[in-house]
Write a protein that holds these residues in place. Structure first.
Motif, PDB file in Angstrom:
ATOM      1  N   LEU A 130       0.823  -1.212   0.000  1.00  0.00           N
ATOM      2  CA  LEU A 130       0.000   0.000   0.000  1.00  0.00           C
ATOM      3  C   LEU A 130       0.853   1.256   0.000  1.00  0.00           C
ATOM      4  CD1 LEU A 130      -2.753  -1.064   2.573  1.00  0.00           C
ATOM      5  CD2 LEU A 130      -2.884  -1.094   0.081  1.00  0.00           C
ATOM      6  N   GLY A 131       0.354   2.300  -0.654  1.00  0.00           N
ATOM      7  CA  GLY A 131       1.087   3.552  -0.776  1.00  0.00           C
ATOM      8  C   GLY A 131       0.727   4.556   0.295  1.00  0.00           C
ATOM      9  N   TYR A 132       1.524   5.597   0.394  1.00  0.00           N
ATOM     10  CA  TYR A 132       1.368   6.580   1.460  1.00  0.00           C
ATOM     11  C   TYR A 132       0.147   7.484   1.268  1.00  0.00           C
ATOM     12  CZ  TYR A 132       6.012   5.150   2.917  1.00  0.00           C
ATOM     13  OH  TYR A 132       7.080   4.409   3.342  1.00  0.00           O
ATOM     14  N   THR A 133      -0.376   7.555   0.056  1.00  0.00           N
ATOM     15  CA  THR A 133      -1.582   8.361  -0.156  1.00  0.00           C
ATOM     16  C   THR A 133      -2.739   7.826   0.682  1.00  0.00           C
ATOM     17  OG1 THR A 133      -0.929   8.972  -2.406  1.00  0.00           O
ATOM     18  CG2 THR A 133      -3.264   9.130  -1.881  1.00  0.00           C
ATOM     19  N   LEU A 134      -2.792   6.496   0.848  1.00  0.00           N
ATOM     20  CA  LEU A 134      -3.842   5.904   1.674  1.00  0.00           C
ATOM     21  C   LEU A 134      -3.706   6.326   3.130  1.00  0.00           C
ATOM     22  CD1 LEU A 134      -3.925   2.311   0.140  1.00  0.00           C
ATOM     23  CD2 LEU A 134      -5.726   4.041  -0.006  1.00  0.00           C
ATOM     24  N   LEU A 135      -2.471   6.446   3.597  1.00  0.00           N
ATOM     25  CA  LEU A 135      -2.238   6.899   4.972  1.00  0.00           C
ATOM     26  C   LEU A 135      -2.719   8.334   5.144  1.00  0.00           C
ATOM     27  CD1 LEU A 135      -1.002   6.338   7.745  1.00  0.00           C
ATOM     28  CD2 LEU A 135       1.177   7.151   6.860  1.00  0.00           C
ATOM     29  N   GLU A 136      -2.457   9.169   4.148  1.00  0.00           N
ATOM     30  CA  GLU A 136      -2.918  10.559   4.207  1.00  0.00           C
ATOM     31  C   GLU A 136      -4.442  10.629   4.235  1.00  0.00           C
ATOM     32  OE1 GLU A 136      -0.315  13.471   1.747  1.00  0.00           O
ATOM     33  OE2 GLU A 136      -0.257  11.576   0.671  1.00  0.00           O
ATOM     34  N   LEU A 137      -5.074   9.817   3.391  1.00  0.00           N
ATOM     35  CA  LEU A 137      -6.541   9.810   3.357  1.00  0.00           C
ATOM     36  C   LEU A 137      -7.120   9.290   4.665  1.00  0.00           C
ATOM     37  CD1 LEU A 137      -7.141   8.487  -0.269  1.00  0.00           C
ATOM     38  CD2 LEU A 137      -7.629  10.782   0.584  1.00  0.00           C
ATOM     39  N   GLY A 138      -6.496   8.225   5.214  1.00  0.00           N
ATOM     40  CA  GLY A 138      -6.963   7.677   6.480  1.00  0.00           C
ATOM     41  C   GLY A 138      -6.871   8.684   7.607  1.00  0.00           C
ATOM     42  N   ASN A 139      -5.765   9.404   7.656  1.00  0.00           N
ATOM     43  CA  ASN A 139      -5.604  10.429   8.683  1.00  0.00           C
ATOM     44  C   ASN A 139      -6.616  11.553   8.505  1.00  0.00           C
ATOM     45  OD1 ASN A 139      -3.489   9.202  10.046  1.00  0.00           O
ATOM     46  ND2 ASN A 139      -1.929  10.120   8.745  1.00  0.00           N
ATOM     47  N   LYS A 140      -6.941  11.850   7.253  1.00  0.00           N
ATOM     48  CA  LYS A 140      -7.932  12.892   6.975  1.00  0.00           C
ATOM     49  C   LYS A 140      -9.316  12.457   7.458  1.00  0.00           C
ATOM     50  CE  LYS A 140      -9.229  16.791   5.005  1.00  0.00           C
ATOM     51  NZ  LYS A 140      -8.799  18.101   5.522  1.00  0.00           N
ATOM     52  N   VAL A 141      -9.649  11.183   7.232  1.00  0.00           N
ATOM     53  CA  VAL A 141     -10.927  10.658   7.700  1.00  0.00           C
ATOM     54  C   VAL A 141     -11.028  10.787   9.217  1.00  0.00           C
ATOM     55  CG1 VAL A 141     -12.304   8.556   7.996  1.00  0.00           C
ATOM     56  CG2 VAL A 141     -11.274   9.070   5.784  1.00  0.00           C
ATOM     57  N   LEU A 142      -9.964  10.376   9.910  1.00  0.00           N
ATOM     58  CA  LEU A 142      -9.973  10.452  11.370  1.00  0.00           C
ATOM     59  C   LEU A 142     -10.046  11.888  11.857  1.00  0.00           C
ATOM     60  CD1 LEU A 142      -7.386   7.704  12.347  1.00  0.00           C
ATOM     61  CD2 LEU A 142      -9.860   7.611  12.528  1.00  0.00           C
ATOM     62  N   LYS A 143      -9.325  12.756  11.179  1.00  0.00           N
ATOM     63  CA  LYS A 143      -9.306  14.174  11.574  1.00  0.00           C
ATOM     64  C   LYS A 143     -10.690  14.791  11.438  1.00  0.00           C
ATOM     65  CE  LYS A 143      -6.799  18.496  10.782  1.00  0.00           C
ATOM     66  NZ  LYS A 143      -5.753  19.168   9.989  1.00  0.00           N
ATOM     67  N   ASN A 144     -11.416  14.355  10.404  1.00  0.00           N
ATOM     68  CA  ASN A 144     -12.737  14.917  10.153  1.00  0.00           C
ATOM     69  C   ASN A 144     -13.843  14.179  10.910  1.00  0.00           C
ATOM     70  OD1 ASN A 144     -11.583  16.711   8.420  1.00  0.00           O
ATOM     71  ND2 ASN A 144     -12.150  15.632   6.555  1.00  0.00           N
ATOM     72  N   HIS A 145     -13.476  13.088  11.577  1.00  0.00           N
ATOM     73  CA  HIS A 145     -14.476  12.292  12.271  1.00  0.00           C
ATOM     74  C   HIS A 145     -14.700  12.895  13.648  1.00  0.00           C
ATOM     75  CE1 HIS A 145     -17.040   9.034  13.175  1.00  0.00           C
ATOM     76  NE2 HIS A 145     -16.601   8.256  12.210  1.00  0.00           N
ATOM     77  N   ASP A 146     -15.777  13.636  13.790  1.00  0.00           N
ATOM     78  CA  ASP A 146     -16.024  14.383  15.013  1.00  0.00           C
ATOM     79  C   ASP A 146     -16.053  13.512  16.261  1.00  0.00           C
ATOM     80  OD1 ASP A 146     -18.328  16.721  13.420  1.00  0.00           O
ATOM     81  OD2 ASP A 146     -16.143  16.661  13.518  1.00  0.00           O
ATOM     82  N   ILE A 147     -16.568  12.293  16.137  1.00  0.00           N
ATOM     83  CA  ILE A 147     -16.728  11.461  17.322  1.00  0.00           C
ATOM     84  C   ILE A 147     -15.380  11.074  17.924  1.00  0.00           C
ATOM     85  CG2 ILE A 147     -16.791   9.179  16.205  1.00  0.00           C
ATOM     86  CD1 ILE A 147     -19.161   8.571  18.143  1.00  0.00           C
TER      87      ILE A 147
END
Length: 251
Positions: free
Chosen positions: A65-82
């Motif tokens: 897996l590439g690092y773009t997925l890590l960036e997207l995953g971190n973005k999901v968590l960052k935007n996940h209010d809960i």
């Protein structure tokens, strides 16, 4: 199904293979798992590699897996209010119980630990965040499943039951009875079901609509958790009550 782009779908399927696979995979193995020709897999890999979703190890010639997925995953968590909302409560619960605390969410028919805080003890149990697992398999995920309609429970359990230890549930009927007990008690408590020598207790987090938004679980070595079960359970239930009230839940 005509409204799906087969190339996009196959790319998604390829990426998901790495969720339950070795770190690196070759074209032959990916072709076999996807049931696509090697030529088609080569094109998918080349496209995903160009966008940073896949990397090729120059030494082994295999892919990971590439690092773009890590960036997207971190973005999901960052935007996940809960996740942000739960952080101070989870930290407080760890401080009071001295054991691992995790926040668990449902994703379709799976569960995911989206965040955790480890126990400060040098000897401790820990988990890997962001990996998906069956909704019936842990105390945290069974709490999520317990509050779902029976038809959904049947759908999840119809896919087959995986056992992890000699003490794991082995049938859908066993799990259905356990789910009923969770609803009656308002929490789950189990030892040795997923890992021998480990005890977990979990409780639901309700939102303003009365739906279960997540579960919070305290997990640790059984020889340390069991003697203080009642105290830990009180802290857990108090925490989820406060969190649910903050989210607007009114019993």
């Amino acid at each position: 199904m005509d409204h799906f782009l087969s190339s996009v779908r196959n790319s998604c399927r390829l990426l998901k293979i790495f969720l339950d696979a070795p770190k690196e995979l070759g074209v032959t193995e990916l072709s076999k798992r996807l049931q696509l020709s090697k030529g088609a897999v080569h094109k998918l890999l080349a496209t995903l590699e160009a966008e940073g979703f896949i990397r090729q190890n120059e030494k082994t010639r295999q892919y990971t897996l590439g690092y773009t997925l890590l960036e997207l995953g971190n973005k999901v968590l960052k935007n996940h209010d809960i996740v942000d909302f739960a952080a101070p409560y989870i930290n407080r619960l760890v401080s009071r119980t001295q054991e691992l605390v995790v926040l668990c969410l449902q994703d379709v028919t799976d569960a995911i630990y989206v965040t955790k805080v480890d126990s400060p003890h040098p000897i401790r149990f820990t988990v890997e965040t962001h990996r998906r697992f069956p909704l019936y398999s842990t105390s945290a995920s069974r709490v999520l499943l317990a509050y779902k309609p029976e038809s959904f429970q049947d759908e999840v359990l119809a896919e087959g039951i995986r056992t992890y230890t000699p003490y794991s549930y082995t049938s859908a009927d066993e799990i259905k009875r356990a789910l009923q007990e969770i609803r009656e008690r308002g929490y789950e408590f189990s030892s040795d079901r997923r890992n021998v020598g480990v005890t977990g207790m979990a409780a639901p987090l309700f939102d303003s609509t009365g739906e279960v938004a997540a579960s919070v679980s305290v997990i640790g070595p059984s020889d340390r958790v069991l003697p203080q079960k009642d105290a830990i359970l009180r802290e857990l239930l108090e925490t989820v009550r406060e969190m649910s009230a903050e989210l607007g839940y009114r019993p």
